[in-house]
Design an enzyme around this catalytic site. Structure first.
Site, short mmCIF file in Angstrom:
data_model
loop_
_atom_site.label_atom_id
_atom_site.label_comp_id
_atom_site.label_asym_id
_atom_site.label_seq_id
_atom_site.Cartn_x
_atom_site.Cartn_y
_atom_site.Cartn_z
N ASN A 203 0.80 -1.21 0.00
CA ASN A 203 0.00 0.00 0.00
C ASN A 203 0.85 1.28 0.00
O ASN A 203 0.38 2.32 -0.45
CB ASN A 203 -0.92 -0.02 1.23
N TYR B 108 3.48 8.75 -11.57
CA TYR B 108 2.57 7.99 -10.71
C TYR B 108 1.65 7.08 -11.54
O TYR B 108 1.48 5.89 -11.23
CB TYR B 108 1.76 9.00 -9.89
N ALA C 155 3.60 4.10 -12.95
CA ALA C 155 3.89 3.08 -11.93
C ALA C 155 2.64 2.29 -11.58
O ALA C 155 2.67 1.06 -11.47
CB ALA C 155 4.47 3.74 -10.68
N LYS C 156 1.52 3.00 -11.40
CA LYS C 156 0.27 2.33 -11.01
C LYS C 156 -0.26 1.44 -12.14
O LYS C 156 -0.78 0.35 -11.89
CB LYS C 156 -0.78 3.36 -10.59
P1 NAP Z 1 -0.74 8.69 2.41
O1 NAP Z 1 -1.79 9.20 3.34
O2 NAP Z 1 0.20 9.68 1.80
O3 NAP Z 1 0.08 7.54 3.14
C1 NAP Z 1 1.15 6.93 2.45
C2 NAP Z 1 1.71 5.82 3.30
O4 NAP Z 1 2.85 5.27 2.60
C3 NAP Z 1 2.20 6.31 4.64
O5 NAP Z 1 1.94 5.34 5.63
C4 NAP Z 1 3.70 6.44 4.42
O6 NAP Z 1 4.40 6.25 5.64
C5 NAP Z 1 3.97 5.30 3.46
N1 NAP Z 1 5.20 5.51 2.72
C6 NAP Z 1 5.47 6.49 1.82
N2 NAP Z 1 6.74 6.38 1.39
C7 NAP Z 1 7.28 5.31 2.03
C8 NAP Z 1 8.54 4.69 2.01
N3 NAP Z 1 9.54 5.16 1.25
N4 NAP Z 1 8.75 3.62 2.80
C9 NAP Z 1 7.77 3.14 3.59
N5 NAP Z 1 6.53 3.67 3.65
C10 NAP Z 1 6.30 4.75 2.88
O7 NAP Z 1 -1.39 7.91 1.17
P2 NAP Z 1 -2.82 7.20 1.03
O8 NAP Z 1 -3.74 8.19 0.44
O9 NAP Z 1 -3.19 6.50 2.27
O10 NAP Z 1 -2.47 6.16 -0.14
C11 NAP Z 1 -2.17 4.80 0.13
C12 NAP Z 1 -2.02 4.07 -1.20
O11 NAP Z 1 -3.22 4.20 -1.95
C13 NAP Z 1 -0.89 4.61 -2.08
O12 NAP Z 1 -0.27 3.56 -2.79
C14 NAP Z 1 -1.62 5.51 -3.04
O13 NAP Z 1 -0.92 5.67 -4.25
C15 NAP Z 1 -2.92 4.74 -3.22
N6 NAP Z 1 -4.03 5.58 -3.67
C16 NAP Z 1 -4.53 6.58 -2.89
C17 NAP Z 1 -5.59 7.34 -3.35
C18 NAP Z 1 -6.22 8.44 -2.54
O14 NAP Z 1 -7.14 9.08 -3.04
N7 NAP Z 1 -5.80 8.70 -1.32
C19 NAP Z 1 -6.11 7.09 -4.62
C20 NAP Z 1 -5.57 6.09 -5.39
C21 NAP Z 1 -4.54 5.32 -4.90
P3 NAP Z 1 5.70 7.06 6.11
O15 NAP Z 1 5.62 8.44 5.54
O16 NAP Z 1 5.61 7.00 7.60
O17 NAP Z 1 6.84 6.26 5.57
#
Ligand code: NAP
Length: 249
Positions: free
Chosen positions: A92, A157, A160-161
């Site tokens: 994730n 992005y 990658a996705k």
């Molecule tokens: P978020 O709030 O920015 O959280 C991202 C998470 O990834 C955090 O726990 C962060 O933890 C971790 N992370 C980032 N870089 C990292 C690294 N180098 N090593 C280890 N952990 C890392 O994002 P989110 O919105 O929850 O998104 C979660 C996933 O869903 C992602 O893959 C995102 O692309 C996907 N997604 C999200 C949305 C949306 O609308 N929110 C839509 C489509 C897809 P730390 O910073 O503590 O490392």
């Protein structure tokens, strides 16, 4: 190494320190999994851990930078060795480095590829042997509607996705006879810190294009991940499952 064998399914969730990853972790723990919480931020992971444990769930914290390939492999192998099993892997963790392609730097491309694609490859590769030994595996990789439709400012992005689709379907085909499933769950616009950063103007522009007329919540993604990683989901594999309130349709 400490022998800490567990009589329940062991799940690794990356990016468990906030947002969708925290919701997935809480849900899997509620469903009786032992959840290995992975991210860089100890504070965020500890907060997730506290919530899970106060609800009676089982989890542990492992700090790992997913951009560090050797650390990713060591993490997955270490969890499998410690617990004598690895049943579920949820990739994730994800980042954005948004800018129009004309201005995108090599670093912005490489950073996104390292966390959103290369780390997923490394974690999945390391997970396959323990999953094969257990004759059971559930892999879920978090995609995005950006990887399906494209999105201005997100060439790195979206690439990658989108790549996760072909990658994950290939795992499903290679591992289909081994009790291992692999699916992508592709969220639309979910309310987290990642989307908060986009600001009100972008949000107001996106909202009319969502048939559900609202943004999604992390728990709504977690519910789909919970099913995809359950024993009951044995016949669902090689899919890109879109959870977006109808946005990309
Ligand atoms: P978020 O709030 O920015 O959280 C991202 C998470 O990834 C955090 O726990 C962060 O933890 C971790 N992370 C980032 N870089 C990292 C690294 N180098 N090593 C280890 N952990 C890392 O994002 P989110 O919105 O929850 O998104 C979660 C996933 O869903 C992602 O893959 C995102 O692309 C996907 N997604 C999200 C949305 C949306 O609308 N929110 C839509 C489509 C897809 P730390 O910073 O503590 O490392």
């Amino acid at each position: 190494m400490e022998d800490f064998r567990i009589d329940k399914r062991v799940a690794i969730v990356t990016g468990a320190s906030r947002g969708i990853g925290r919701a997935i972790s809480e849900r899997l723990a509620k469903d009786g999994r032992h959840v290995v919480l992975v991210a860089r931020s100890v504070e965020g992971l500890s907060a997730t851990e506290a919530t899970i444990k106060s609800a009676g769930g089982s989890c542990e914290v492992r700090v790992c930078d997913m951009a560090d390939g050797a650390a990713v492999t060591a993490l997955v192998e270490g969890v499998a060795e410690t617990h004598g099993r690895l049943d579920i892997l949820v990739n994730n963790a994800g980042i954005t480095r948004d800018t129009l392609l004309l201005r995108m730097t090599d670093e912005q491309w490489d950073e996104v590829m390292a966390v959103n694609l290369r780390a997923v490859f490394m974690a999945c590769r390391a997970a396959l042997r323990p999953m094969m030994r257990g004759k059971f595996g559930r892999i879920v990789n978090l995609g995005s509607v950006s990887g399906i439709s494209g999105n201005p400012g997100q060439a790195n992005y979206a690439a990658a996705k989108a790549a996760l689709g072909g990658f994950t379907k290939t795992i499903a085909k290679e591992m289909g006879a081994k009790g291992i499933t692999a699916n992508v769950i592709a969220p639309g616009f979910i309310e987290t810190e990642m989307t908060d950063a986009l600001g009100d103007v972008v949000k107001a522009a996106v909202l009319p294009n969502i048939p559900a007329k609202r943004f999604g919540q992390p728990a709504e993604i977690a519910a789909v991940v919970a099913f995809a990683t359950s024993d009951e989901a044995a016949y669902m594999t090689a899919q890109v499952i879109v959870v977006d309130g109808g946005m990309a349709a």
